[in-house]
Scaffold this motif. Structure first.
Motif, mmCIF file in Angstrom:
data_model
loop_
_atom_site.group_PDB
_atom_site.id
_atom_site.type_symbol
_atom_site.label_atom_id
_atom_site.label_comp_id
_atom_site.label_asym_id
_atom_site.label_seq_id
_atom_site.Cartn_x
_atom_site.Cartn_y
_atom_site.Cartn_z
ATOM 1 N N LEU A 92 32.247 40.097 9.927
ATOM 2 C CA LEU A 92 31.314 38.988 9.782
ATOM 3 C C LEU A 92 30.376 38.858 10.978
ATOM 4 N N THR A 93 30.904 39.083 12.191
ATOM 5 C CA THR A 93 30.121 38.739 13.372
ATOM 6 C C THR A 93 29.645 39.939 14.170
ATOM 7 N N GLY A 94 29.846 41.143 13.651
ATOM 8 C CA GLY A 94 29.372 42.310 14.392
ATOM 9 C C GLY A 94 30.235 42.576 15.610
ATOM 10 N N LEU A 95 29.570 42.970 16.699
ATOM 11 C CA LEU A 95 30.302 43.278 17.930
ATOM 12 C C LEU A 95 31.037 42.024 18.415
ATOM 13 N N SER A 96 32.363 42.134 18.560
ATOM 14 C CA SER A 96 33.146 40.965 18.960
ATOM 15 C C SER A 96 34.206 41.377 19.953
ATOM 16 N N ILE A 97 34.762 40.388 20.612
ATOM 17 C CA ILE A 97 35.837 40.636 21.569
ATOM 18 C C ILE A 97 37.093 39.957 21.056
ATOM 19 N N GLU A 98 38.169 40.737 20.938
ATOM 20 C CA GLU A 98 39.468 40.133 20.646
ATOM 21 C C GLU A 98 40.095 39.844 22.000
ATOM 22 N N ALA A 99 40.016 38.589 22.447
ATOM 23 C CA ALA A 99 40.371 38.281 23.834
ATOM 24 C C ALA A 99 41.856 37.983 23.983
ATOM 25 N N SER A 100 42.418 38.446 25.088
ATOM 26 C CA SER A 100 43.793 38.099 25.409
ATOM 27 C C SER A 100 43.831 37.044 26.519
ATOM 28 N N GLU A 101 42.689 36.835 27.167
ATOM 29 C CA GLU A 101 42.642 35.888 28.271
ATOM 30 C C GLU A 101 41.230 35.296 28.326
ATOM 31 N N VAL A 102 41.144 33.991 28.479
ATOM 32 C CA VAL A 102 39.830 33.357 28.631
ATOM 33 C C VAL A 102 39.819 32.573 29.931
ATOM 34 N N LEU A 103 38.884 32.908 30.827
ATOM 35 C CA LEU A 103 38.782 32.228 32.124
ATOM 36 C C LEU A 103 37.466 31.475 32.194
ATOM 37 N N ALA A 104 37.493 30.314 32.855
ATOM 38 C CA ALA A 104 36.265 29.532 32.991
ATOM 39 C C ALA A 104 35.592 29.875 34.302
ATOM 40 N N LYS A 105 34.295 30.074 34.267
ATOM 41 C CA LYS A 105 33.522 30.294 35.495
ATOM 42 C C LYS A 105 32.683 29.051 35.696
ATOM 43 N N HIS A 106 32.889 28.388 36.835
ATOM 44 C CA HIS A 106 32.083 27.183 37.017
ATOM 45 C C HIS A 106 30.973 27.470 38.011
ATOM 46 N N ASP A 107 29.986 26.603 38.062
ATOM 47 C CA ASP A 107 28.883 26.840 38.989
ATOM 48 C C ASP A 107 29.179 26.151 40.316
ATOM 49 N N GLU A 108 28.226 26.289 41.245
ATOM 50 C CA GLU A 108 28.476 25.772 42.591
ATOM 51 C C GLU A 108 28.010 24.335 42.741
ATOM 52 N N ASN A 109 27.731 23.672 41.627
ATOM 53 C CA ASN A 109 27.263 22.288 41.717
ATOM 54 C C ASN A 109 28.415 21.321 41.487
ATOM 55 N N TYR A 110 28.591 20.409 42.418
ATOM 56 C CA TYR A 110 29.613 19.393 42.257
ATOM 57 C C TYR A 110 28.920 18.046 42.199
ATOM 58 N N MET A 111 29.448 17.158 41.357
ATOM 59 C CA MET A 111 28.806 15.865 41.157
ATOM 60 C C MET A 111 29.868 14.813 40.856
#
Lengths: 247, 78, 178
Positions: C129-148
């Motif tokens: 259905l979606t073409g090129l896809s990733i079957e992920a075993s791990e998902v990590l969040a990348k945050h930016d350098e802005n804190y508020m």
């Protein structure tokens, strides 16, 4: 050109100068650290995304930047010891290495404890984390070399060469987040001119950073004093000092 | 003040474990380093004192032997 | 400076320059491999400088921004899928963006939300259905350098809420053998 430095390059003068500076440095470090840590833990606002886990920032960032700063200072000392054979520079490099290693370890541990809840992992082999780990190994190598030889001059020379070789790692750590794709975010505070942070978050950081820097100065002074005594143990002034201390 | 109660403060909005792990590890490492650096001063002074004692003893023994030797030589010559 | 010191300085300096040059060249040679992840457009078109392309079935990392409105969570289990697009500054999402879909089963990190930077670790697959896809075993969040602070962020129209899970979803994790 180095004439004005001459009186300070005398071990006895340096020892007494360090002794005199220590109480002042310690008092300032205690004041700044206690204000900074209370501010960071109790009064600084939580981040809108990260909540209170953001407070780790206040130890992680000072520790990480000091781990690089101490290495840079150690490299300058090693360089002047290799070129001008200043024995005191050797002593100061030997005094800095364990402090730098401790701060590198702190940066890695607090980074892991921050990464687990925020990123979802304790550790990832991205360029920033890996180069910081290499920094820890460099420090450990320098400490090992300083202790590996009975002859302190030879030890200083070997450790100095390793220190200078390792300097290339410092810009790699600093710019890894700009040069490569990393999980680690870019730098917040040192962004030219405008830090990406609101002021009520930035101020406690500045106080904490000054506090940790002063603590570094205290510990390095303590160790520098020890190194001077150990390296000059046969000098009459040290003998005199030991006699007064043990009586 | 960002927290309403002491337990709120310890809990750190659910991140207590990670925050206190960080601050605790930092405090532990720095305290150990500070104590060992401070203790090193006395240790080194003691080491130097001990070495000086040993050297003094050796020197005394050497001088004693020299005196005895000279004494014996004198007796032999007489 | 006396000549002996000058000689020593020259020697130390030349050793240093030599070593830095070696390190620089090694890093330049490695620079593509030091990258932690592929971006979605690199997956479909290959890396910009080398044209290096990931092949189907290869284990890769993908990094990108979660496309708003693309997160689909299964109400019965921890299965989730979302689309990633390239990280660009400033953050804008267009329909013409190249996206890659990520399939994952597990707890998402606290920072996961639409528009957030994500690094996922998994195998590249061609999905019907979606073409090129990733079957992920791990998902990590990348945050930016802005804190508020939260109040400021709300005023700027940014808000963050952690993903929440129902008991049913959490139980499916235990029964599916994790």
């Amino acid at each position: 050109m180095w004439k004005w430095l001459h009186p300070y390059a005398n071990p006895e003068v340096s020892y007494h100068l360090t002794n005199k500076l220590l109480p002042w440095l310690s008092a300032l470090a205690a004041i700044f650290l206690s204000i900074g840590l209370v501010w960071a833990l109790l009064f600084a606002p939580a981040d809108y995304q990260q909540g209170d886990s953001f407070r780790i920032f206040y130890v992680h960032v000072p520790a990480a930047s000091l781990s690089m700063g101490i290495y840079f200072a150690m490299a300058i000392a090693a360089f002047s010891s290799l070129v001008w054979q200043l024995k005191l520079a050797d002593a100061s490099a030997a005094a800095m290495a364990p402090v730098g290693a401790a701060f590198t370890a702190i940066a890695l541990i607090t980074g892991a404890a921050w990464g687990k809840p925020m990123w979802g992992t304790w550790w990832i082999w991205d360029a920033r984390l890996t180069s910081e780990l290499i920094l820890l190994f460099l420090y450990l190598g320098v400490i090992a070399l300083h202790n590996a030889f009975e002859d302190k001059n030879l030890a200083g020379k070997a450790a100095g060469i390793l220190t200078l070789v390792g300097v290339v790692n410092i810009p790699i750590i600093k710019y890894s987040v700009d040069w490569w794709n990393t999980l680690h975010q870019g730098s917040t505070v040192s962004k030219l001119g405008r830090p990406s942070m609101s002021l009520d978050m930035l101020w406690p950081f500045i106080v904490c950073f000054i506090g940790f820097s002063l603590l570094v100065a205290v510990i390095i002074s303590l160790r520098f004093r020890n190194e001077i005594l150990a390296r000059n143990s046969i000098r009459p002034w040290v003998r005199e000092l030991v006699k007064n201390h043990t009586r | 003040m960002q927290f309403n109660s002491f337990s709120d403060f310890i809990n750190m909005g659910g991140y207590g474990f990670y925050v206190w792990l960080s601050f605790g590890a930092t405090a532990l490492i720095l305290t150990l380093l500070l104590i060992s650096s401070k203790a090193g001063h006395q240790q080194i002074i003691h080491q130097i004192a001990k070495r000086k004692q040993r050297e003094d003893k050796l020197r005394q023994a050497r001088e004693l032997r020299k005196q005895q030797h000279e004494h014996r030589n004198k007796e032999l010559n007489n | 400076m006396n000549p002996r010191r000058k000689k020593r300085l020259a020697m130390v300096a030349s050793i240093l320059i030599g070593i830095s040059a070696v390190f620089g060249l090694v890093l330049y040679a490695l620079s593509q491999n030091i990258d932690l992840f592929f971006t979605p457009s690199e997956i479909s078109q290959g890396k910009k400088e080398t044209g290096l392309k990931a092949s189907l079935g290869q284990r890769i990392r993908i990094g990108g921004l979660v496309v708003p409105g693309s997160v689909k969570r299964d109400p019965e289990s921890l299965k989730v899928s979302f689309k990633l697009s390239d990280m660009t500054m400033p953050i804008v999402f267009k329909d013409s963006d190249i996206t890659v879909t990520v399939y994952f089963e597990g707890m998402l990190p606290d920072l996961f939300r639409e528009g957030q930077g994500i690094v996922a670790n998994g195998t590249l697959a061609e999905h019907p259905l979606t073409g090129l896809s990733i079957e992920a075993s791990e998902v990590l969040a990348k945050h930016d350098e802005n804190y508020m602070p939260a109040e400021l962020a709300e005023a700027a129209g940014q808000k963050h809420e952690k993903s929440t899970y129902t008991d049913k979803q959490l139980q499916s994790k235990n029964t599916s053998g994790y």
